[in-house]
Design a protein around this motif. Sequence first.
Motif, mmCIF file in Angstrom:
data_model
loop_
_atom_site.group_PDB
_atom_site.id
_atom_site.type_symbol
_atom_site.label_atom_id
_atom_site.label_comp_id
_atom_site.label_asym_id
_atom_site.label_seq_id
_atom_site.Cartn_x
_atom_site.Cartn_y
_atom_site.Cartn_z
ATOM 1 N N LEU A 14 42.582 28.527 28.856
ATOM 2 C CA LEU A 14 41.699 28.024 29.917
ATOM 3 C C LEU A 14 41.162 29.167 30.763
ATOM 4 O O LEU A 14 41.865 30.150 31.023
ATOM 5 C CB LEU A 14 42.454 27.041 30.805
ATOM 6 C CG LEU A 14 43.138 25.867 30.103
ATOM 7 C CD1 LEU A 14 43.808 24.967 31.131
ATOM 8 C CD2 LEU A 14 42.147 25.075 29.263
ATOM 9 N N ASP A 15 39.934 29.009 31.229
ATOM 10 C CA ASP A 15 39.308 30.037 32.052
ATOM 11 C C ASP A 15 39.615 29.817 33.530
ATOM 12 O O ASP A 15 40.453 28.977 33.892
ATOM 13 C CB ASP A 15 37.794 30.097 31.794
ATOM 14 C CG ASP A 15 37.081 28.776 32.141
ATOM 15 O OD1 ASP A 15 37.640 27.955 32.896
ATOM 16 O OD2 ASP A 15 35.950 28.582 31.638
ATOM 17 N N ARG A 16 38.923 30.548 34.392
ATOM 18 C CA ARG A 16 39.217 30.465 35.831
ATOM 19 C C ARG A 16 38.873 29.101 36.427
ATOM 20 O O ARG A 16 39.363 28.736 37.499
ATOM 21 C CB ARG A 16 38.466 31.566 36.587
ATOM 22 C CG ARG A 16 36.965 31.388 36.640
ATOM 23 C CD ARG A 16 36.333 32.421 37.561
ATOM 24 N NE ARG A 16 36.475 33.767 37.040
ATOM 25 C CZ ARG A 16 36.497 34.858 37.811
ATOM 26 N NH1 ARG A 16 36.400 34.741 39.119
ATOM 27 N NH2 ARG A 16 36.597 36.052 37.291
ATOM 28 N N HIS A 19 39.002 25.231 32.392
ATOM 29 C CA HIS A 19 38.379 24.645 31.210
ATOM 30 C C HIS A 19 38.595 25.601 30.048
ATOM 31 O O HIS A 19 38.772 26.810 30.257
ATOM 32 C CB HIS A 19 36.878 24.430 31.419
ATOM 33 C CG HIS A 19 36.543 23.486 32.530
ATOM 34 N ND1 HIS A 19 36.811 22.129 32.464
ATOM 35 C CD2 HIS A 19 35.979 23.701 33.752
ATOM 36 C CE1 HIS A 19 36.417 21.542 33.586
ATOM 37 N NE2 HIS A 19 35.916 22.477 34.392
ATOM 38 N N VAL A 20 38.559 25.077 28.825
ATOM 39 C CA VAL A 20 38.646 25.953 27.662
ATOM 40 C C VAL A 20 37.424 26.871 27.655
ATOM 41 O O VAL A 20 36.284 26.407 27.722
ATOM 42 C CB VAL A 20 38.702 25.137 26.353
ATOM 43 C CG1 VAL A 20 38.692 26.076 25.137
ATOM 44 C CG2 VAL A 20 39.943 24.254 26.323
ATOM 45 N N HIS A 21 37.671 28.178 27.585
ATOM 46 C CA HIS A 21 36.555 29.125 27.556
ATOM 47 C C HIS A 21 35.689 28.854 26.328
ATOM 48 O O HIS A 21 36.216 28.689 25.218
ATOM 49 C CB HIS A 21 37.088 30.555 27.514
ATOM 50 C CG HIS A 21 36.067 31.600 27.828
ATOM 51 N ND1 HIS A 21 35.007 31.884 26.993
ATOM 52 C CD2 HIS A 21 35.928 32.437 28.902
ATOM 53 C CE1 HIS A 21 34.271 32.853 27.514
ATOM 54 N NE2 HIS A 21 34.807 33.197 28.677
ATOM 55 N N GLY A 256 45.566 39.784 29.113
ATOM 56 C CA GLY A 256 45.376 40.880 30.057
ATOM 57 C C GLY A 256 45.854 40.531 31.447
ATOM 58 O O GLY A 256 46.238 41.412 32.225
ATOM 59 N N ASN A 257 45.856 39.245 31.781
ATOM 60 C CA ASN A 257 46.319 38.765 33.082
ATOM 61 C C ASN A 257 47.782 38.346 33.069
ATOM 62 O O ASN A 257 48.273 37.752 34.031
ATOM 63 C CB ASN A 257 45.471 37.578 33.547
ATOM 64 C CG ASN A 257 45.363 36.484 32.489
ATOM 65 O OD1 ASN A 257 44.622 36.641 31.517
ATOM 66 N ND2 ASN A 257 46.091 35.399 32.661
ATOM 67 N N ALA A 258 48.491 38.658 31.981
ATOM 68 C CA ALA A 258 49.893 38.244 31.859
ATOM 69 C C ALA A 258 50.788 39.011 32.828
ATOM 70 O O ALA A 258 50.460 40.111 33.286
ATOM 71 C CB ALA A 258 50.381 38.465 30.431
ATOM 72 N N GLU A 259 51.935 38.422 33.115
ATOM 73 C CA GLU A 259 52.950 39.095 33.908
ATOM 74 C C GLU A 259 53.430 40.341 33.152
ATOM 75 O O GLU A 259 53.514 40.338 31.924
ATOM 76 C CB GLU A 259 54.136 38.164 34.165
ATOM 77 C CG GLU A 259 53.809 36.942 34.993
ATOM 78 C CD GLU A 259 53.530 37.274 36.435
ATOM 79 O OE1 GLU A 259 54.008 38.333 36.916
ATOM 80 O OE2 GLU A 259 52.823 36.494 37.107
ATOM 81 N N THR A 272 41.637 39.211 29.376
ATOM 82 C CA THR A 272 42.080 38.171 30.299
ATOM 83 C C THR A 272 41.547 36.800 29.877
ATOM 84 O O THR A 272 40.653 36.690 29.033
ATOM 85 C CB THR A 272 41.583 38.458 31.724
ATOM 86 O OG1 THR A 272 40.152 38.342 31.748
ATOM 87 C CG2 THR A 272 41.992 39.851 32.179
ATOM 88 N N ASN A 273 42.084 35.764 30.518
ATOM 89 C CA ASN A 273 41.585 34.412 30.250
ATOM 90 C C ASN A 273 40.162 34.234 30.769
ATOM 91 O O ASN A 273 39.422 33.377 30.288
ATOM 92 C CB ASN A 273 42.517 33.349 30.850
ATOM 93 C CG ASN A 273 42.601 33.410 32.366
ATOM 94 O OD1 ASN A 273 42.676 34.492 32.961
ATOM 95 N ND2 ASN A 273 42.615 32.256 33.008
ATOM 96 N N TYR A 274 39.750 35.044 31.744
ATOM 97 C CA TYR A 274 38.369 34.987 32.229
ATOM 98 C C TYR A 274 37.389 35.445 31.160
ATOM 99 O O TYR A 274 36.227 35.031 31.140
ATOM 100 C CB TYR A 274 38.169 35.901 33.444
ATOM 101 C CG TYR A 274 39.020 35.612 34.643
ATOM 102 C CD1 TYR A 274 39.816 34.471 34.736
ATOM 103 C CD2 TYR A 274 39.044 36.492 35.713
ATOM 104 C CE1 TYR A 274 40.583 34.220 35.843
ATOM 105 C CE2 TYR A 274 39.816 36.254 36.844
ATOM 106 C CZ TYR A 274 40.587 35.118 36.903
ATOM 107 O OH TYR A 274 41.354 34.872 38.008
ATOM 108 N N ASN A 275 37.868 36.345 30.286
ATOM 109 C CA ASN A 275 36.997 37.001 29.311
ATOM 110 C C ASN A 275 37.335 36.626 27.867
ATOM 111 O O ASN A 275 37.243 37.456 26.965
ATOM 112 C CB ASN A 275 37.073 38.520 29.496
ATOM 113 C CG ASN A 275 36.531 38.976 30.823
ATOM 114 O OD1 ASN A 275 35.483 38.512 31.262
ATOM 115 N ND2 ASN A 275 37.243 39.870 31.489
#
Length: 292
Positions: A14-16, A19-21, A256-259, A272-275
């Motif tokens: 899911l994106d920011r 929703h599914v990117h 990329g946004n993972a802990e 990242t989930n944004y990209n």
Amino acid sequence: MLELIVSDMDGTLLDRNVHVHPQNAKMLMKTYNMGIPFIVSTGRNFTEAKALLDEAGIRCPIIGLNGAILFGRNGEVEYEVALPDETAKNIIKKGTAEGYYLEAMTSKNVYSSSKKERILGMTELIHRQNPDLSREECQQRATQSHEVNAIEYRDDLLDLIDKDHQNILKITVLHVDGQKVLNPLAEELKNEFKNIYTTSSFENNLEISRQGATKGDAIKKYCDDHGYNLENILTVGDNFNDVTMLEMAGYSYAMGNAEPGVKDVAKYETDTNYNAGVAKAIADALKRTQTI
């Protein structure tokens, strides 16, 4: 040869905007046409996950509640791993007595002890994904969201066991102070109840299920049942409830946004989930396996 693709949802598929990117959906359609099946593995329940997948045109089995349940493509329950009734009741009693906000999940739905707290939790999640939005905008989105309006609210979550005779598959405890409060609570619960597994899918929550109800356990069972080699599967995730499935896969990707601790476990890192990090992880794995 890549045999199976497995992805987490929040912070991953899911994106920011939750929703599914679109690029993820496009890549999954491509791999589906190549004969590579896809499964979602999420902390969400069926109704929460399905609404977002339907919106993107994705129909697939759903490993839900961090591995406590498997739903087939048509929503039928293929198996579940429930908390013992007494364990679930005692955890709910303890959490309620100590003033925590609680949610309980069964095969039927997600149940919350407070709509106000549910909205606050969703507001925080949306704000973390969209720091440029004001709190008021995030709260408005949260109030109107499927995650708030599709679940049930109960004054007493014990009624799920005592009156409805439902099996509790997962209990979530949320606290505004996050892991500095929830980590000691997790240790206390594990010392008191020997048959539980605890994890977290974001900073402010603690998720409690039965031992053996992890994403890794569920994926191993699914692969055993369907003849997939774990060395030939791809898993991708962003948080600590994804660690067990990242540890076992031949091709494991941290977002990329993972802990940071999650990145330490995965073999590879994607965007990242944004990209559209999931789409990029799949493209990379296809090259590594010479599938394309």
